[in-house]
Design a protein around this motif. Structure first.
Motif, short mmCIF file in Angstrom:
data_model
loop_
_atom_site.label_atom_id
_atom_site.label_comp_id
_atom_site.label_asym_id
_atom_site.label_seq_id
_atom_site.Cartn_x
_atom_site.Cartn_y
_atom_site.Cartn_z
N ALA A 93 12.76 11.64 -1.96
CA ALA A 93 12.13 12.86 -2.60
C ALA A 93 10.45 12.82 -2.25
CB ALA A 93 12.24 13.06 -4.00
N PRO A 94 10.05 13.77 -1.58
CA PRO A 94 8.40 13.46 -1.18
C PRO A 94 7.73 13.86 -2.68
CG PRO A 94 9.35 15.67 -0.49
CD PRO A 94 10.50 15.02 -0.94
N THR A 95 6.40 13.41 -2.68
CA THR A 95 5.53 13.68 -3.81
C THR A 95 4.75 14.91 -3.36
OG1 THR A 95 3.87 12.12 -2.86
CG2 THR A 95 5.40 11.18 -4.42
N LEU A 96 4.21 15.45 -4.17
CA LEU A 96 3.20 16.56 -3.77
C LEU A 96 2.09 16.16 -3.03
CD1 LEU A 96 2.55 19.64 -4.05
CD2 LEU A 96 1.27 18.90 -6.19
N THR A 97 1.59 14.94 -3.16
CA THR A 97 0.75 14.23 -2.36
C THR A 97 1.32 13.89 -0.86
OG1 THR A 97 0.01 12.95 -4.40
CG2 THR A 97 -0.85 12.49 -2.35
N ASP A 98 2.29 13.58 -0.67
CA ASP A 98 3.06 13.34 0.57
C ASP A 98 2.93 14.91 1.24
OD1 ASP A 98 3.73 10.74 0.07
OD2 ASP A 98 5.75 11.41 -0.49
N VAL A 99 3.44 15.90 0.63
CA VAL A 99 3.43 17.04 1.03
C VAL A 99 2.09 17.69 1.74
CG1 VAL A 99 4.18 19.67 0.74
CG2 VAL A 99 5.76 17.76 -0.05
N VAL A 100 1.19 17.81 0.85
CA VAL A 100 -0.05 18.20 1.07
C VAL A 100 -0.59 17.37 2.11
CG1 VAL A 100 -2.47 18.30 0.02
CG2 VAL A 100 -0.40 19.05 -1.20
N GLU A 101 -0.68 15.97 2.18
CA GLU A 101 -1.57 15.37 3.10
C GLU A 101 -0.66 15.28 4.47
OE1 GLU A 101 -1.55 11.18 1.52
OE2 GLU A 101 -3.18 11.70 0.13
N THR A 102 0.51 15.38 4.47
CA THR A 102 1.18 15.57 5.94
C THR A 102 1.03 17.07 6.19
OG1 THR A 102 3.08 14.09 4.88
CG2 THR A 102 3.50 15.14 6.96
N LEU A 103 1.02 17.79 5.48
CA LEU A 103 0.95 19.18 6.09
C LEU A 103 -0.64 19.51 6.48
CD1 LEU A 103 2.65 21.73 3.50
CD2 LEU A 103 3.40 21.21 5.92
N SER A 104 -1.36 19.12 6.01
CA SER A 104 -2.80 19.12 6.57
C SER A 104 -2.84 18.55 8.10
CB SER A 104 -3.84 18.40 5.51
OG SER A 104 -3.79 17.05 6.20
N SER A 105 -2.26 17.76 8.32
CA SER A 105 -2.32 17.22 9.96
C SER A 105 -1.17 17.36 10.73
CB SER A 105 -2.70 15.74 9.86
OG SER A 105 -1.51 14.95 9.20
N LEU A 106 0.02 18.03 10.43
CA LEU A 106 1.23 18.37 11.03
C LEU A 106 1.05 19.25 12.01
CD1 LEU A 106 4.06 16.92 10.66
CD2 LEU A 106 4.50 19.10 9.38
N GLY A 107 1.61 18.98 13.39
CA GLY A 107 1.52 19.98 14.37
C GLY A 107 2.53 20.84 13.94
N LYS A 108 2.43 21.95 14.73
CA LYS A 108 3.47 22.99 14.54
C LYS A 108 4.85 22.81 14.78
CE LYS A 108 3.67 28.27 14.88
NZ LYS A 108 3.37 29.24 15.91
N ALA A 109 5.06 22.11 15.84
CA ALA A 109 6.30 21.62 16.51
C ALA A 109 7.00 20.85 15.76
CB ALA A 109 6.15 21.22 17.89
N GLU A 110 6.36 20.04 14.89
CA GLU A 110 6.82 18.85 13.80
C GLU A 110 7.45 19.34 12.55
OE1 GLU A 110 4.12 15.00 14.60
OE2 GLU A 110 3.14 16.92 14.44
N LEU A 111 6.92 20.64 12.31
CA LEU A 111 7.12 21.21 10.71
C LEU A 111 8.57 21.28 10.47
CD1 LEU A 111 6.14 22.33 8.25
CD2 LEU A 111 5.86 24.64 9.47
N PRO A 112 9.58 22.09 11.64
CA PRO A 112 10.83 22.28 10.89
C PRO A 112 11.43 20.96 10.72
CG PRO A 112 10.26 23.43 13.08
CD PRO A 112 9.26 22.61 12.79
N ALA A 113 11.54 19.75 11.54
CA ALA A 113 12.25 18.76 11.17
C ALA A 113 11.59 18.15 9.90
CB ALA A 113 12.02 17.67 12.17
N GLN A 114 10.25 17.95 9.79
CA GLN A 114 9.54 17.31 8.61
C GLN A 114 10.18 18.23 7.44
OE1 GLN A 114 7.36 14.55 7.80
NE2 GLN A 114 8.58 15.10 5.94
N LEU A 115 10.05 19.46 7.44
CA LEU A 115 10.58 20.42 6.13
C LEU A 115 12.07 19.99 5.92
CD1 LEU A 115 9.46 22.55 4.39
CD2 LEU A 115 10.12 24.37 6.12
#
Ligand SMILES: [Zn+2]
Ligand SMILES: [Zn+2]
Lengths: 599, 344
Positions: free
Chosen positions: A133-155
């Motif tokens: 389970a990700p923390t909200l911190t994980d989610v916010v920090e990751t999303l701020s730098s994540l490339g568009k192409a990586e989003l589906p797998a990360q999500l």
């Protein structure tokens, strides 16, 4: 994230402000840094990242579920994020609680329950790694730098790790669909309650802070000094007024007050200053301190004064103030385009000056501030900013006359944008909040009709056992003679005692039930008549009657009046004609703007 | 013998012609085998009733001594032979005394599971898997969005809310037979030992559970309690009482509802619920599908609920499946939200 999701979930069902506060404070107290700081950012609307499109969510779920099952589920649930959150085939990995020995039905082992055979649905994101389970911190920090192409797998990996509520909150967050029903002000008030502080205290330091607000929490919990505001253009908590009652006038001396028009726009604070590097920083704040500069770049970017102005944001075309109806058209648009700006030019009508450069004026009396304001505005010489004129009067009768006819009392062509008068004590300092006796608002007399109760619905929260939401109608002639046609809904205006009476009437006079709604008897000589007061009227294609009321409320119960004597649709149409001819009261849309509810 | 020669749906309910009996008939019949005590399955007026002792006791509590011409109690694992057809009762894990009934003749076995769940419940015997040729299942929560999770976690949510709002009453709507007792048992397992307030309508059945060796108390009646006593308390009531004038005696209540329907927000919002607790006495989607697969049945009949999705799922697995469309089930227990049942 699961814990934050549970907070959001609970807030969504809790109607009462105080209870929401308690829930948020409880969460902030129990959650460590920096997680709670990101949560506070989410609650105050301070988080920003590129949102995922619903199409992405649809693709993810389509890869993992049968289309027929998805369609049946979506149809039942009615919300994409929620459907996906609930049917996401997360790896069967639920943590057994010690008490239950397993949520999947592992009872005492007399016979093997079938859950041993529950398909451990293939880990959706694959890769064989255990989803956490990700923390909200994980989610916010990751999303701020994540490339568009990586989003589906990360999500997908995150969804694998979360429970149903967590997945729902994550999907709402990443698609930008999170409606928490909590104002930034409320969240700050909840944070303030961690220590012996008020929302005003938090508001004062807030502009200099950024998520995850470590120094704020340290100060609130008494572990550090108050954070220093370095923001050159901070928000100052607004001073609000009380509604005046007829009976108040006898206790007030007209000589001690000044009057201005009450403009039907948006209360704003326009603040501008220079930071350490000498760069100008300008902001427009709503009266609760939300930064709304982005919605009004034409005004915000043009601010060139050093100081803090309090005033009304209005649309002005060719020197004429437009009604709230027109302003609403600009507010309804999401994208602020050059065309929109040209079509709906915004303007600031200033009525107070809180800071003149470095100088804090809030301790001065209103009359003194007003003089400084007048000088400030004339020196500024900006066509977008002007001074709210005073309404001269020497007796209450004179002011009553002015209020009844603003056009001849100085408002002239702008009268349609006047919704009453404001009374301010000459010696009143600028006091944040709603101090007693200093500022009064005196709205224009509302429009009134007698209408018949047709349907009643249960209220929410404390009122959930009462029928407290009412649909009422007026008479209209039809092929089968006179019939009642619904013209509006109201759920306030009555006293608690009156609510009991109406509730009893509804329960004893129900003719049909539709879920939480009851149809109440409404015949010419059987039924309940309400006197309904409202602030404005406009044509509407969404309503069967063709009319929509603004801000309707039950002003009196007329048990004495038979429904046949209630008003007819023609009465409303005449009112509308008068309004459209520009002679009568306010013309404003039939929305319940939060402004209307609390001002 | 073809399956539908052994058991077939009729307007009176599932009928076993060769054995001369009905299972959970919705109209009065000569001989009824009853799976469990919920009123939509256990109706009065039959000639003879065969059921577990607990189910018979519950019927007696609800309908009085003369609810049937004659009764016969049967234990889990016990088999009776009726005109050459055998019927064996197995735990269904739904409520106290609930049973699946395995009907067998000439090497063909059909299991009528009544209502069932495969999740943990300290107030009744756990579901027992019975291999069979035809499995008759309910589908109350037969949509993939219904996944009920861990009930203990939901009860933890309730107790956390009690600690955040110690001056408010927590009013928990729960069906009187089964759900209420399970919620109470889970509250006790979580360590809450203060008296729990009971609505009058659930006293009798709750005390019956205790008489069967399931400790749940201490209790206090809501009736006659002062508003000040109710502050900070947990009280259980039937769902219909949540929005009733009855609820006005509680100080600023947090209204909770323990039901599998609470998984879907619109359902919770519709009922004006502030604290939805996802606790169900029926199998969730994962439970239904896992159970069907594990029985080894090649044919599945669906009695009541959301049958479309479940039938579709079976067909994807090459299982023969059809809805039975028997009218009359699902009127009690989880069939409704506390929408509009208020009476004065
Ligand atoms: Zn049942
Ligand atoms: Zn049932």
């Amino acid at each position: 994230m699961n814990r934050f999701a549970e907070l959001l979930d609970r807030l969504a069902y809790e109607p009462a402000r105080n209870n929401k506060l308690r829930l948020i404070t409880d969460y902030l107290r129990a959650t460590p840094d920096p997680e709670r700081g990101w949560a506070l950012a989410a609650l105050t609307g301070a988080l920003s990242f590129r949102h995922a499109k619903p199409a992405l969510i649809r693709t993810l779920i389509a890869e993992r579920t049968d289309p027929v099952l998805f369609a049946l589920s979506y149809d039942y649930v009615g919300d994409l994020s929620e459907t996906v959150a609930l049917m996401w085939p997360a790896p069967a990995r639920r943590v057994p609680s010690p008490a239950s020995g397993g949520g999947l039905g592992r009872g005492p082992a007399t016979a093997p329950p079938p859950d041993e055979l529950r398909s451990s649905t293939s880990p959706a994101s694959g890769r064989g790694e255990e989803a956490k389970a990700p923390t909200l911190t994980d989610v916010v920090e990751t999303l701020s730098s994540l490339g568009k192409a990586e989003l589906p797998a990360q999500l997908a990996r995150w969804l694998d790790g979360l429970d149903e509520t967590g997945r729902w909150a994550l999907l709402k967050l990443v698609t930008g669909g999170l409606r928490i029903g909590v104002s930034a002000r409320l969240a700050k008030t909840a944070a303030a309650a961690l220590g012996e502080h008020t929302a005003q205290d938090v508001e004062l330091v807030w502009p200099g802070l950024a998520p995850p607000y470590l120094e704020l929490f340290a100060w609130l919990e008494g572990r550090a000094e108050r954070p220093v505001t370095t923001d050159p253009s901070p928000f100052r908590p607004a001073m609000l007024s009380h509604a005046i009652e007829e009976s108040d006038f006898s206790t007030l001396d007209p000589a001690e007050f000044t009057a201005e028009w009450k403009w039907d726009g948006i209360r704003v604070q326009a603040v501008s200053g220079r930071d350490e590097d000498g760069t100008r920083v300008s902001r427009l704040y709503s009266r609760t301190g939300e930064d709304i500069s982005k919605s009004f770049p034409d005004l915000a970017d043009a601010l060139q004064h050093d100081g803090a102005l309090d005033g009304e944001l209005l649309i002005v075309r060719d020197g004429r103030v437009q009604t709230f109806n027109v302003l609403q058209q600009r507010l309804n648009r999401k994208a602020v385009t050059a065309k929109l700006i040209a079509e709906f030019p915004v303007h600031l009508r200033a009525y107070d000056l809180l800071h003149d450069g470095e100088q804090d004026l809030r301790e001065l009396g209103f009359a003194e501030r007003r003089e400084k304001l007048a000088a400030f505005i004339s020196k500024l010489n900006d066509p977008r900013i002007d001074l709210s004129p005073l309404v001269p009067f020497d007796t209450w009768d004179a002011l009553t006359a002015a209020r009844a006819d603003p056009a001849s009392a100085g408002a002239g062509e702008d009268a349609a944008a006047v919704e009453g008068v404001m009374l301010k004590r000459r010696d009143a300092p600028y006091v944040p909040g709603r101090p007693k006796g200093l500022w009064w608002k005196w709205k224009r007399d509302p429009l009134i009709v007698d209408a018949v109760l047709m349907y009643a619905q249960r209220g929410h929260g404390k009122r959930s056992s009462y029928y407290s939401d009412y649909t009422f109608g007026v008479w209209k002639s039809g092929p089968d003679g006179d019939q009642l046609t619904p013209v509006g809904k109201a759920y306030f205006g009555f006293t608690d005692e009156e609510l009991l009476k109406i509730d009893r009437f509804v329960r004893h006079n129900t003719v049909e039930r539709f879920g939480p709604v009851r149809e109440v008897v409404h015949e010419p000589d059987q039924g309940l008549v309400f006197e309904v007061a409202f602030e404005g009227l406009q044509r509407s294609t969404r309503h069967k009657s063709g009319l929509a009321m603004r801000f309707p409320r039950i002003s009196r119960l007329r048990f004495d009046k038979p429904p046949r004597d209630a008003d007819r649709i023609e009465t409303l149409e005449r009112m509308l004609d008068r309004i459209e001819a520009g002679r009568a009261t306010t013309v404003a849309p039939a929305i319940e703007s939060p402004k209307a509810v609390v001002s | 013998m073809r399956p539908d020669q052994l058991l077939a749906p009729t307007p009176s309910g599932l009928c076993c012609k060769p054995g001369g009996f009905y299972i959970d008939p919705v109209r009065a019949v000569d001989r009824a085998l009853i799976t469990h005590g919920h009123s939509d399955h256990a109706r009065p007026g039959h000639g003879s009733v065969l059921a577990t002792q607990e189910t018979l006791d519950m019927m007696r509590l609800r309908y009085g001594e003369n609810f049937a011409g004659s009764t016969q109690a049967i234990r889990y694992g016990e088999t009776v032979t009726l005109d050459g057809v055998t019927a064996t009762f197995r735990p269904a894990g739904h409520v106290l005394g609930s049973a699946q009934i395995a009907v067998e003749s000439g090497g063909l076995r059909i299991v009528a599971s009544g209502d069932y769940k495969d999740a943990y419940d300290p107030t009744c015997a756990p579901f027992e898997l019975v291999k069979c040729d035809v499995f008759i299942t309910e589908a109350t929560f037969g949509l993939p969005v219904f996944r009920h999770g861990d009930a203990a976690h939901e009860v933890a949510k309730l107790l956390h809310s009690v600690s955040v709002f110690p001056e408010r009453a927590h009013l928990v709507g729960a069906y009187s037979l089964g759900k209420a007792q399970r919620v109470i048992a889970l509250i006790r397992q979580a360590g809450y030992d203060k008296p729990i307030y009971l609505h009058g309508a659930m006293e009798k059945i709750t005390y019956y559970y205790e008489s069967r060796g399931i400790p749940l108390g201490p209790f206090l009646p809501v009736r006659g309690a002062a508003k000040t006593d109710l502050a900070g308390s947990i009280a259980l009531c039937p769902p219909s009482a949540l929005n009733d004038v009855w609820a006005r005696r509680f100080p600023d209540p947090v209204t909770a509802f323990a039901s599998g329907w609470m998984r879907v927000r619109a359902r919770a919002r519709q009922g004006g619920i502030q604290l939805p607790l996802v606790v169900s006495d029926h199998a969730d989607w994962d439970g239904l599908t896992a159970t069907i697969a594990a029985t080894g049945a090649s044919e599945v009949w669906v009695t009541h609920g959301q049958e479309d999705a479940l039938v579709h799922w079976c067909q994807m697995r090459q299982l023969k499946a059809r809805p039975l469309a028997i009218v009359g089930y699902g009127d009690e227990d989880e069939g409704a939200t506390p929408a509009d049942e208020a009476t004065e």
